[in-house]
Design an enzyme around this catalytic site. Structure first.
Site, PDB file in Angstrom:
ATOM      1  CG  HIS A  69     -11.252  -8.350   5.604  1.00  0.00           C
ATOM      2  ND1 HIS A  69     -10.592  -9.172   6.484  1.00  0.00           N
ATOM      3  CD2 HIS A  69     -10.567  -8.441   4.442  1.00  0.00           C
ATOM      4  CE1 HIS A  69      -9.562  -9.734   5.878  1.00  0.00           C
ATOM      5  NE2 HIS A  69      -9.515  -9.311   4.638  1.00  0.00           N
ATOM      6  CD  GLU A 115      -1.595  -2.490   1.321  1.00  0.00           C
ATOM      7  OE1 GLU A 115      -0.453  -2.677   1.790  1.00  0.00           O
ATOM      8  OE2 GLU A 115      -2.361  -3.416   1.000  1.00  0.00           O
TER       9      GLU A 115
HETATM   10  C1  TPP Z   1      -1.421  -5.172   3.931  1.00  0.00           C
HETATM   11  C2  TPP Z   1      -2.438  -5.993   3.234  1.00  0.00           C
HETATM   12  N1  TPP Z   1      -2.918  -5.582   2.044  1.00  0.00           N
HETATM   13  C3  TPP Z   1      -3.858  -6.305   1.395  1.00  0.00           C
HETATM   14  C4  TPP Z   1      -4.339  -7.463   1.932  1.00  0.00           C
HETATM   15  C5  TPP Z   1      -5.419  -8.237   1.199  1.00  0.00           C
HETATM   16  N2  TPP Z   1      -4.885  -9.544   0.809  1.00  0.00           N
HETATM   17  C6  TPP Z   1      -5.073 -10.637   1.578  1.00  0.00           C
HETATM   18  S1  TPP Z   1      -4.245 -11.945   1.000  1.00  0.00           S
HETATM   19  C7  TPP Z   1      -3.652 -11.100  -0.331  1.00  0.00           C
HETATM   20  C8  TPP Z   1      -2.764 -11.784  -1.308  1.00  0.00           C
HETATM   21  C9  TPP Z   1      -1.614 -12.449  -0.640  1.00  0.00           C
HETATM   22  O1  TPP Z   1      -0.831 -13.097  -1.572  1.00  0.00           O
HETATM   23  P1  TPP Z   1       0.452 -13.922  -1.135  1.00  0.00           P
HETATM   24  O2  TPP Z   1       1.239 -13.150  -0.162  1.00  0.00           O
HETATM   25  O3  TPP Z   1       1.137 -14.372  -2.367  1.00  0.00           O
HETATM   26  O4  TPP Z   1      -0.165 -15.168  -0.346  1.00  0.00           O
HETATM   27  P2  TPP Z   1      -1.154 -16.290  -0.931  1.00  0.00           P
HETATM   28  O5  TPP Z   1      -2.542 -15.854  -0.552  1.00  0.00           O
HETATM   29  O6  TPP Z   1      -0.956 -16.365  -2.373  1.00  0.00           O
HETATM   30  O7  TPP Z   1      -0.793 -17.533  -0.233  1.00  0.00           O
HETATM   31  C10 TPP Z   1      -4.113  -9.794  -0.302  1.00  0.00           C
HETATM   32  C11 TPP Z   1      -3.828  -8.777  -1.326  1.00  0.00           C
HETATM   33  C12 TPP Z   1      -3.811  -7.851   3.181  1.00  0.00           C
HETATM   34  N3  TPP Z   1      -4.226  -8.959   3.799  1.00  0.00           N
HETATM   35  N4  TPP Z   1      -2.878  -7.111   3.799  1.00  0.00           N
END
Ligand code: TPP
Ligand code: MG
Lengths: 345, 327
Positions: B129, B60
């Site tokens: 959320h 962000e």
């Molecule tokens: C700081 C933050 N921004 C946005 C989110 C929303 N969000 C939750 S999981 C995710 C994707 C995470 O991807 P990754 O780190 O590759 O883990 P995966 O879910 O693929 O295992 C996002 C954008 C969040 N949890 N925290």
């Protein structure tokens, strides 16, 4: 000192686990925890689709990376800082199917949060499982701090911090690795690289093919491992643990893997990935692959498999039954534990 | 006029602004190929391409910091924060940088940029959320904070935000996205920032709200009417700059005011609204000012019992409004 990323090959042979120092029982225990993590997850989806619980986020496809790495640690002595997919890690560290189901149904007895957090937000001080919120990558700094404290007190605990490749884009990730590098901390950064952060592919997250290459910039080794090969994950983590206990510092492990489900029950993965891609990866299921190996090495026989299946099914059934009947928190529970002591209003 | 949902109105608003002005672009997590996790930008990636609808890395601070730079260099970025709860990594960029650019350069620099963020609860979103962030940011001079509650206002205020010369935090209540439908005027209907709107006229008491609570207050006003209590409903729409004149006018008209928000109580927007009334309409009051808010706990829990205990709802607003009416 920059260290080059090594690629770890899955060595063949029918007694790989024994050459890694794992007894047959230990090898089977790893298998059973993978099976349990998967079975709990599948049950959650079923219940979610029936409308009996609002949310599920999945470990499916990543159990090899999770249980393989956790199995190289000492539950209760070492620490883990899991992220939301790490059912395999927390089950290895002593949580149960019942704990997961209590959290899934957000019951008062949910050991992670008393029903306050979404499922997948694990945490238990007793079990040395760091509590996690939803903002990604924050736990990496906490893990560095936990390892700093171990070093300050001259304890030999190792801390493993888990995260997705998307989370690696956060500043916290850089800061944690930099700090761990400077102080040669006993931290293992385990990235479960499943190729996507919700819909965003790895190529939109970083301009390099291997996240592990970044380790060189922090002065510790980076290792790429096949995340769907549970024994390879065990092997590289064990090396990292040994290194950490010798006081040589951190390791970044990048486990290449894939999530079988959508990001969560609120996601529709058809919007950003092809069904064929998912099908191809399902062929590489870490559980089936390990089962095949265990059969070939004559460790897993039909009766043993039958016993495991029975135990897993029973745990999932009992956990579900128990948790679904368990009481909700009461409205009064809303106001407790804003602070450790007393209230302020 | 067509009936639309809030999410459709926002999508149209972005689409029209991007079509009108080539310097407008969108950057955020999952906004491209997937069209955003709520589908706010569905179709825009196809239409405007990957240089104007950018899937950002999961960071962000990166999203907002890059938007600031682009705004300096002639663009009008719309930076999407996937959930308001995840705005924290960008706090430094928003508070220390975006909000202070104009002031620290005595007007040499200004930042025409919008930060969009879905906020609010009632969706089983749990601690991370469901959050309300308006009071935190409204406290920061240099930022504007907008929180529409209807499709027409969402679209009109988004257009105003995109055209504004200063950074605007544009808060979209995620529960309203598909719940709240309404008429959306065609054409280029801009709703000015800083103007509240009386959404229902009344004489006995005033309900002041914004976001999802507006919908609940309108419901409550209807129920009160059935009991011969005439409630006026004032929709703030913009939190900062707040419409003092509209607040004072309704307070003077009815003499009884209940402020409702979903954010926690301490130093919340209600406190500011009440202070404005005390300063400017004290003589007109027939009852103590009242507020209905979430309690001061860190965030809204996941379990449905706790979620309901946290969120103000129509029943609770009705109860409180009757208490006020009877005073
Ligand atoms: C700081 C933050 N921004 C946005 C989110 C929303 N969000 C939750 S999981 C995710 C994707 C995470 O991807 P990754 O780190 O590759 O883990 P995966 O879910 O693929 O295992 C996002 C954008 C969040 N949890 N925290
Ligand atoms: Mg990922």
């Amino acid at each position: 000192m920059a260290t080059k990323t090594q690629e770890v090959e899955a060595k063949g042979g029918q007694s790989r686990h024994r050459s890694l120092g794992l007894s047959d029982d230990q090898a089977l225990r790893i298998y059973e925890v993978m099976r349990l993590a998967r079975a709990v997850d599948e049950r959650m989806w079923l219940i979610n689709r029936q409308g009996r619980a609002p949310f599920v986020i999945s470990c499916q496809g990543q159990e090899g990376a999770q249980v393989g790495s956790a199995a190289a640690l000492r539950p209760g002595q070492d620490w883990v800082a899991p992220y939301y997919r790490d059912a395999g890690v927390i089950l290895w560290f002593g949580m149960t199917a019942k704990d997961q189901m209590l959290s899934f149904f957000a019951r008062r007895e949910d050991p992670n949060s008393g029903g306050r957090q979404m499922p997948g937000h694990f945490g238990s001080r007793r079990l040395h499982i760091l509590t996690g919120g939803s903002p990604v990558a924050t736990q990496l700094l906490h893990a560095a701090g936990i390892a700093l404290a171990s070093k300050q007190r001259k304890e030999d605990a190792v801390t493993a911090a888990y995260f997705g490749e998307g989370a690696a884009s956060q500043g916290d990730c850089h800061e944690a690795m930099n700090f761990a590098g400077i102080h040669k901390l006993a931290v293992i950064f385990v990235c479960e690289n499943n190729g996507y952060a919700i819909s965003v592919p790895q190529s939109r997250q970083m301009a390099i093919p291997n996240l592990a290459d970044r380790a060189a910039g922090y002065g510790f080794p980076g290792v790429v491992v096949d995340g769907n090969d549970v024994l390879a994950c065990y092997e590289v983590t064990r090396h990292a643990v040994e290194r950490a206990r010798r006081g040589e510092g951190a390791t970044l492990i990048e486990a290449k893997t894939y999530r079988f489900t959508a990001h969560s029950s609120d996601d529709d993965d058809k919007r950003y990935r092809q069904a064929e891609e998912v099908a191809t990866w399902r062929q590489k299921d870490p559980i089936q692959r390990y089962a095949k190996y265990l059969r070939e090495s004559a460790t897993l026989t039909d009766p043993v498999e039958k016993d495991i299946t029975e135990r897993v099914d029973q745990q999932v059934d009992e956990a579900t039954e128990y948790a679904e009947q368990a009481p909700d928190p009461t409205p009064d529970d809303l106001m407790t534990f804003v602070y450790k002591q007393g209230t302020v209003s | 006029m067509a009936q639309k949902t809030v999410i459709e109105a926002i999508r149209e608003g972005m689409d029209e602004e991007m079509a009108r002005d080539p310097s407008v672009f969108l950057i955020g997590e999952d906004v491209g190929q997937r069209g955003g996790v709520f589908l706010a930008s569905d179709g825009l990636y196809k239409k405007y391409g990957e240089l104007r609808v950018i899937d950002s890395p999961l960071a962000e601070s990166c999203i907002v910091g890059v938007a600031i730079g682009a705004a300096v260099n002639g663009m009008r970025p719309i930076a999407e924060i996937q959930f308001a709860d995840f705005i924290a990594p960008a706090m430094n960029q928003i508070i220390e940088e975006a909000a202070r650019f104009c002031y620290r350069t005595a007007g040499d620099f200004s930042l025409p940029m919008v930060i969009r963020a879905p906020w609010g609860g009632g969706v089983h979103g749990a601690l991370y959320h469901s959050q309300s962030i308006e009071a935190t940011f409204a406290h920061i001079p240099g930022l504007k904070v907008v929180a529409p509650g209807t499709p027409a206002d969402a679209k009109g205020l988004l257009k105003a935000a995109v055209r504004d010369p200063d950074p605007v935090l544009f808060l979209e209540h995620k529960r309203t996205y598909r719940l709240v439908k309404g008429e959306v005027p065609g054409g280029d209907a801009v709703v000015p920032i800083g103007k509240a709107e009386v959404k229902r006229e009344g004489t006995d008491l005033s309900l002041i709200a914004y976001g999802l609570m507006l919908t609940y207050c309108l419901e409550v006003a209807e129920k009160l009417a059935a009991e011969d209590i005439s409630a006026e409903v004032l929709d703030l729409r913009t939190i900062k700059p707040i419409d003092q004149a509209a607040i004072v006018a309704t307070a003077k008209k009815t003499g009884k005011v209940l402020v409702v928000h979903e954010d926690t109580r301490f130093a919340g927007i209600a406190a500011e609204v009440m202070a404005i009334i005390m300063e400017q309409a004290f003589d007109a009051l027939d009852a103590p000012l009242m507020r209905l808010t979430a309690p001061d706990v860190p965030a809204m829990p996941f379990n449905h019992v706790l979620e309901q205990a946290f969120m103000p709802n129509a029943d609770r607003i009705l109860h409180k409004a009757k208490e006020l009416a009877a005073y």
